[in-house]
Design a protein around this motif. Sequence first.
Motif, mmCIF file in Angstrom:
data_model
loop_
_atom_site.group_PDB
_atom_site.id
_atom_site.type_symbol
_atom_site.label_atom_id
_atom_site.label_comp_id
_atom_site.label_asym_id
_atom_site.label_seq_id
_atom_site.Cartn_x
_atom_site.Cartn_y
_atom_site.Cartn_z
ATOM 1 N N SER A 6 28.971 -74.641 -33.496
ATOM 2 C CA SER A 6 28.887 -73.336 -32.842
ATOM 3 C C SER A 6 29.790 -72.347 -33.561
ATOM 4 C CB SER A 6 29.275 -73.453 -31.367
ATOM 5 O OG SER A 6 30.638 -73.788 -31.274
ATOM 6 N N SER A 7 29.632 -71.080 -33.279
ATOM 7 C CA SER A 7 30.403 -70.055 -33.984
ATOM 8 C C SER A 7 31.874 -70.064 -33.565
ATOM 9 C CB SER A 7 29.796 -68.684 -33.741
ATOM 10 O OG SER A 7 29.921 -68.350 -32.364
ATOM 11 N N GLY A 8 32.194 -70.530 -32.366
ATOM 12 C CA GLY A 8 33.585 -70.570 -31.919
ATOM 13 C C GLY A 8 34.133 -69.198 -31.602
ATOM 14 N N LYS A 9 33.252 -68.285 -31.283
ATOM 15 C CA LYS A 9 33.646 -66.901 -31.053
ATOM 16 C C LYS A 9 34.607 -66.776 -29.873
ATOM 17 C CE LYS A 9 30.821 -62.749 -30.642
ATOM 18 N NZ LYS A 9 29.463 -62.371 -30.499
ATOM 19 N N ALA A 11 36.136 -69.584 -28.428
ATOM 20 C CA ALA A 11 36.790 -70.885 -28.276
ATOM 21 C C ALA A 11 38.298 -70.718 -28.115
ATOM 22 C CB ALA A 11 36.500 -71.759 -29.481
ATOM 23 N N ASP A 23 43.308 -68.126 -29.305
ATOM 24 C CA ASP A 23 41.925 -68.184 -29.753
ATOM 25 C C ASP A 23 41.881 -69.054 -30.997
ATOM 26 O OD1 ASP A 23 41.081 -66.508 -27.755
ATOM 27 O OD2 ASP A 23 41.176 -64.690 -28.979
ATOM 28 N N LEU A 24 40.785 -69.792 -31.134
ATOM 29 C CA LEU A 24 40.668 -70.692 -32.283
ATOM 30 C C LEU A 24 40.705 -69.919 -33.595
ATOM 31 C CD1 LEU A 24 40.273 -73.567 -33.264
ATOM 32 C CD2 LEU A 24 37.805 -73.234 -33.057
ATOM 33 N N LYS A 25 40.225 -68.692 -33.581
ATOM 34 C CA LYS A 25 40.212 -67.876 -34.803
ATOM 35 C C LYS A 25 41.614 -67.483 -35.248
ATOM 36 C CE LYS A 25 37.707 -64.839 -32.878
ATOM 37 N NZ LYS A 25 36.972 -63.615 -32.584
#
Length: 130
Positions: A6-9, A11, A23-25
């Motif tokens: 998934s994009s992990g937007k 996450a 946030d994962l980002k």
Amino acid sequence: MSNRFSSGKYAIAQCDRCNFRYDLKELKRLIIKTKNVNILVCPECWEPDQPQLQLGMYPVEDPQAVRNPRPDANSYITSGLGPDGTESGGSRIFQWGFAPVGGARANADSLTPNNLALGITLGTVTVSVT
């Protein structure tokens, strides 16, 4: 072909060092000794790879010895000793201003000679006993 992840937007993940949620980002990979150690840390816990840990990874040629050296006999005679072999006060003759520790022998005066001489006249001292 579709992506398997998934994009992990949106996450949410935890920092592997301080366990706070981010946030994962926002999490960054931690690299130690140029190796990815698969640790994700927050921007506060992240630190760049320490260059001193990379010592020895790259060859360093820093020779200090001279190949086939020759003794420096001529300049020692002209600067340190007189023509008859006695001390002349050249650049290689020095005296310590204290009594340095000599060799392991009891009589080590020849190893660390101390030819300094100090002569002072202060005056007279009178001691009266009453």
